[in-house]
Design a protein around this motif. Structure first.
Motif, PDB file in Angstrom:
ATOM      1  N   LEU A   5      35.024  -5.627 -37.675  1.00  0.00           N
ATOM      2  CA  LEU A   5      35.739  -5.087 -36.526  1.00  0.00           C
ATOM      3  C   LEU A   5      36.891  -4.203 -36.991  1.00  0.00           C
ATOM      4  CD1 LEU A   5      36.245  -4.944 -33.499  1.00  0.00           C
ATOM      5  CD2 LEU A   5      37.534  -7.066 -33.686  1.00  0.00           C
ATOM      6  N   ALA A   8      35.518  -0.934 -38.451  1.00  0.00           N
ATOM      7  CA  ALA A   8      35.058   0.001 -37.429  1.00  0.00           C
ATOM      8  C   ALA A   8      36.230   0.675 -36.724  1.00  0.00           C
ATOM      9  CB  ALA A   8      34.173  -0.721 -36.417  1.00  0.00           C
ATOM     10  N   LEU A  40      28.627   1.346 -38.760  1.00  0.00           N
ATOM     11  CA  LEU A  40      29.883   0.588 -38.677  1.00  0.00           C
ATOM     12  C   LEU A  40      31.014   1.466 -38.160  1.00  0.00           C
ATOM     13  CD1 LEU A  40      29.756  -1.300 -42.067  1.00  0.00           C
ATOM     14  CD2 LEU A  40      28.844  -2.004 -39.853  1.00  0.00           C
ATOM     15  N   ASP A  43      31.367   4.663 -32.665  1.00  0.00           N
ATOM     16  CA  ASP A  43      31.918   4.095 -31.440  1.00  0.00           C
ATOM     17  C   ASP A  43      30.849   3.760 -30.400  1.00  0.00           C
ATOM     18  OD1 ASP A  43      34.479   4.290 -32.456  1.00  0.00           O
ATOM     19  OD2 ASP A  43      34.884   6.218 -31.504  1.00  0.00           O
ATOM     20  N   TYR A  47      30.525  -2.845 -32.337  1.00  0.00           N
ATOM     21  CA  TYR A  47      30.994  -3.336 -33.626  1.00  0.00           C
ATOM     22  C   TYR A  47      30.131  -4.509 -34.049  1.00  0.00           C
ATOM     23  CZ  TYR A  47      33.237  -7.144 -31.094  1.00  0.00           C
ATOM     24  OH  TYR A  47      33.473  -8.226 -30.306  1.00  0.00           O
TER      25      TYR A  47
END
Length: 134
Positions: A5, A8, A40, A43, A47
């Protein structure tokens, strides 16, 4: 260690839906994108908490029926036993798996349909991203 997360959130957006003039070119471009960790950074893909770490990949088959092709890719997983990388899907002894991809022609161009499946990322690319804080 940073999780996917965080990776990303720090990366620039890329497009996973690469359009090419042939099904093989679209598949090749997508696999390069996938193994480099492109999903990764995307958008539109969401994620991921974990990835499959890959040491090698090989396209086993690409069969077409009109404007739709199926591709089988065999991934060789990196052994995860002893790795301090919480982002890696456990494959303690490595191993391999076949994954099916669909390549479709849209508007005269070929592109790989991507889903929300767990990304396959080169072990070396993942190590580089973590080392550089991407």
């Amino acid at each position: 260690m940073k999780n996917i997360l965080a990776l990303a959130a720090l990366c620039a957006a890329f497009t996973a839906h690469v359009a090419e003039s042939t099904p093989q070119a679209a598949l090749d471009q997508f696999l390069k994108f996938e193994l480099d960790g492109g999903r990764l950074h995307n958008d539109t893909e969401g994620y991921y908490e974990q990835v499959h770490l890959v040491d090698a990949s090989k396209t086993e088959a690409l069969t077409c029926d009109g404007a739709r092709c199926k591709a089988i890719v065999t991934y060789t997983y990196a052994p995860t036993a002893g790795l301090d990388m919480e982002q890696a899907v456990p494959h303690p002894k490595g191993g391999s798996a076949q994954v099916e991809y669909i390549v479709q022609q849209k508007g005269g161009q070929w592109q790989v349909e991507t889903g929300k499946d767990t990304p396959h990322v080169s072990r070396l690319a993942m190590e580089k991203m973590l080392r550089e804080g991407l």
